[in-house]
Motif scaffolding. Sequence first.
Motif, PDB file in Angstrom:
ATOM      1  N   GLU A 113       1.407  -6.281  10.196  1.00  0.00           N
ATOM      2  CA  GLU A 113       1.764  -6.086   8.799  1.00  0.00           C
ATOM      3  C   GLU A 113       3.235  -5.710   8.706  1.00  0.00           C
ATOM      4  N   LEU A 114       3.891  -6.169   7.659  1.00  0.00           N
ATOM      5  CA  LEU A 114       5.289  -5.793   7.424  1.00  0.00           C
ATOM      6  C   LEU A 114       5.412  -5.282   6.000  1.00  0.00           C
ATOM      7  N   ILE A 212       0.504  -8.704   3.641  1.00  0.00           N
ATOM      8  CA  ILE A 212       1.572  -8.257   2.723  1.00  0.00           C
ATOM      9  C   ILE A 212       0.960  -7.197   1.818  1.00  0.00           C
ATOM     10  N   ALA A 213       1.634  -6.092   1.659  1.00  0.00           N
ATOM     11  CA  ALA A 213       1.145  -4.968   0.849  1.00  0.00           C
ATOM     12  C   ALA A 213      -0.284  -4.601   1.248  1.00  0.00           C
ATOM     13  N   GLY A 214      -0.573  -4.705   2.558  1.00  0.00           N
ATOM     14  CA  GLY A 214      -1.877  -4.290   3.053  1.00  0.00           C
ATOM     15  C   GLY A 214      -2.989  -5.304   2.879  1.00  0.00           C
ATOM     16  N   VAL A 215      -2.677  -6.461   2.303  1.00  0.00           N
ATOM     17  CA  VAL A 215      -3.722  -7.463   2.089  1.00  0.00           C
ATOM     18  C   VAL A 215      -3.520  -8.627   3.064  1.00  0.00           C
ATOM     19  N   ALA A 216      -4.558  -8.924   3.864  1.00  0.00           N
ATOM     20  CA  ALA A 216      -4.455 -10.023   4.823  1.00  0.00           C
ATOM     21  C   ALA A 216      -4.520 -11.357   4.100  1.00  0.00           C
ATOM     22  N   PRO A 217      -3.785 -12.356   4.606  1.00  0.00           N
ATOM     23  CA  PRO A 217      -3.754 -13.657   3.925  1.00  0.00           C
ATOM     24  C   PRO A 217      -4.979 -14.505   4.236  1.00  0.00           C
ATOM     25  N   ASP A 218      -5.997 -14.450   3.413  1.00  0.00           N
ATOM     26  CA  ASP A 218      -7.115 -15.390   3.585  1.00  0.00           C
ATOM     27  C   ASP A 218      -7.645 -15.825   2.220  1.00  0.00           C
ATOM     28  N   ILE A 222      -7.364 -14.423  -1.928  1.00  0.00           N
ATOM     29  CA  ILE A 222      -6.749 -15.224  -2.993  1.00  0.00           C
ATOM     30  C   ILE A 222      -7.743 -15.462  -4.121  1.00  0.00           C
ATOM     31  N   ALA A 223      -9.001 -15.784  -3.738  1.00  0.00           N
ATOM     32  CA  ALA A 223     -10.024 -16.040  -4.750  1.00  0.00           C
ATOM     33  C   ALA A 223     -10.226 -14.811  -5.622  1.00  0.00           C
ATOM     34  N   GLN A 224     -10.172 -13.613  -5.014  1.00  0.00           N
ATOM     35  CA  GLN A 224     -10.380 -12.385  -5.784  1.00  0.00           C
ATOM     36  C   GLN A 224      -9.102 -11.936  -6.496  1.00  0.00           C
ATOM     37  N   GLY A 225      -8.021 -12.647  -6.230  1.00  0.00           N
ATOM     38  CA  GLY A 225      -6.771 -12.303  -6.908  1.00  0.00           C
ATOM     39  C   GLY A 225      -6.074 -11.091  -6.310  1.00  0.00           C
ATOM     40  N   ASP A 226      -6.469 -10.695  -5.078  1.00  0.00           N
ATOM     41  CA  ASP A 226      -5.885  -9.502  -4.455  1.00  0.00           C
ATOM     42  C   ASP A 226      -4.570  -9.792  -3.747  1.00  0.00           C
ATOM     43  N   TYR A 227      -4.401 -11.024  -3.244  1.00  0.00           N
ATOM     44  CA  TYR A 227      -3.232 -11.314  -2.427  1.00  0.00           C
ATOM     45  C   TYR A 227      -2.015 -11.474  -3.335  1.00  0.00           C
TER      46      TYR A 227
END
Lengths: 272, 276
Positions: A113-114, A212-218, A222-227
């Motif tokens: 994570e960065l 990014i911001a603690g959310v893994a890219p999957d 994206i579907a939940q709108g978290d990324y």
Amino acid sequence: MSTVPRFFPVMLVVLFLSGCGKPQHDTLVLTGSSTVAPLISDLAADFEALNPGVRVDVQSGGSSRGLADVRQGTAALGMISRELRSEESGLQAHVIARDGISLLVHARNPVTELSDEQVRRLFRGEIANWQEVTDFDARVSIVHKGEGRATLDVFLAYFALHNRDVKADLIVGENQQGIRSVAGNPGAIGYVSIGSANYEIAQGVPVKGLAIAGVAPDATAIAQGDYPLSRNLNLVTQGELGGLAADFVAYARSPQAHERIQQHFFTPVVNP
Amino acid sequence: MRDQVLRLITGLAALVAGLLLLLILAELVRASWPALTGLPVKAWLFSGHWAPGDGQFGLGAMLASSLAVSVLALAIAAPAGILIGAWLHLSAPAWIAVPLRALQGVMAGIPSVVYGFWGLITLVPLVNQWAPPGAVLITAVLVLALMILPLSVLVTDAALHQVPARSLQAARALALSRWGTFRQVMWPTVRGSIASGVVLQFGRALGETLAVLMVAGNVIRWPGSLTEPVRTITANIALEMGYASGLHSQVLFLSGLILLLLVMACMLLVRGGLRG
């Protein structure tokens, strides 16, 4: 024998003119984003199978090419991997899927994570070695996108970076080139469509995405709108949608296309 | 009758080929005219600052990069190719010469994107171990050198085949050594064709796009070091032509025009050299 040469130019002319006839197929041309092109190529093949006599021609080259081609009329539909800007009036966007942009490093790099500030400092060339960030001794190589690429625009906007300030070591065009470049260099960091990245990771390419911001890219995030770094993938048209282009857009937005969209690790958009 | 028809057809074909080049040239001039007349020469030819978004259109650094990459590739491939070609012709045993010649033919026919992909997958990680980031000037030089090496070998080999048997017999009668025959008899006969081959390879290297785009790094800067990335004119056209408009697109056409003129100058040089 002597009649053969007299006959020959006539044959040539006939062959020549036969090329000028009307094409026997209805052809639909799509150009643009290299993020969207692989998905659309697959959807186009399905669409051709469902509609005999129809040909769909898909070419990548970046979102800006898609926009330019639609404006000039050389393509019926443009593929763009961002939203239309306010100054891009007269065009209509049709959302077909959602995608995110993932930071990408080599699989050997232990970082997971960065922070946004670390990303900014990396891309400005203020961090020369990965040891400043994590337990990994390798020179940092910045893999950056060429101008005119939507992925570049979305990335720069999110991290509030100016393209002038980015100290790139390598400038790539297509997503695949970016992914292969990171895979070939343990110290590299780039950014790429999550769909494209996960597709290549599933093929065994040694790269990994960073949170990014603690959310893994999957796809789930994206579907939940978290990324946070996500965008719509659009097909754009100039003026009213009609004919073959309308049929194709309707097909790409229908539930029939969802399986293909998920195969490419994008997230289908459920249309209201 | 038959001759006349044939002459008409071949004449037409030649005319079309010549016209096409003129049309391309005219179109390039037309498309780049606003940039040619609107921008001061030193803003596009000598400046290395390229930022289309900010209205900066300096082609200098990329032009210098194109020339540097091509000249260095040629400096590797041309001597190596001439030596291999001479060896093939003079002293290679048939069981090596025949398959090697065929191999060179195959290598010359491999699409450049394949060389580029090989460079990206294999050569870039290798170079990266001693000169990160790996996609740098020397990588592009090596890939290009590998691409034009077979041309160099084949041109040399074919040229040596054209040395008249008479001269060789005379050399043998004079009891010249093999090396002496090559240096005194063959080389003076073939050096013209070999030189023109070298210039043609230079044109090929200068125009190569995809393979270089994949391995050169594409960062715009003056070529100062073998281990720093560069962007060539052709790579720039490939990266940006798709979306460029207005002055940006006109300058890209202008860079294409410069390339065409450079290649044409090379060809003229060859023809002048052959006559002289």
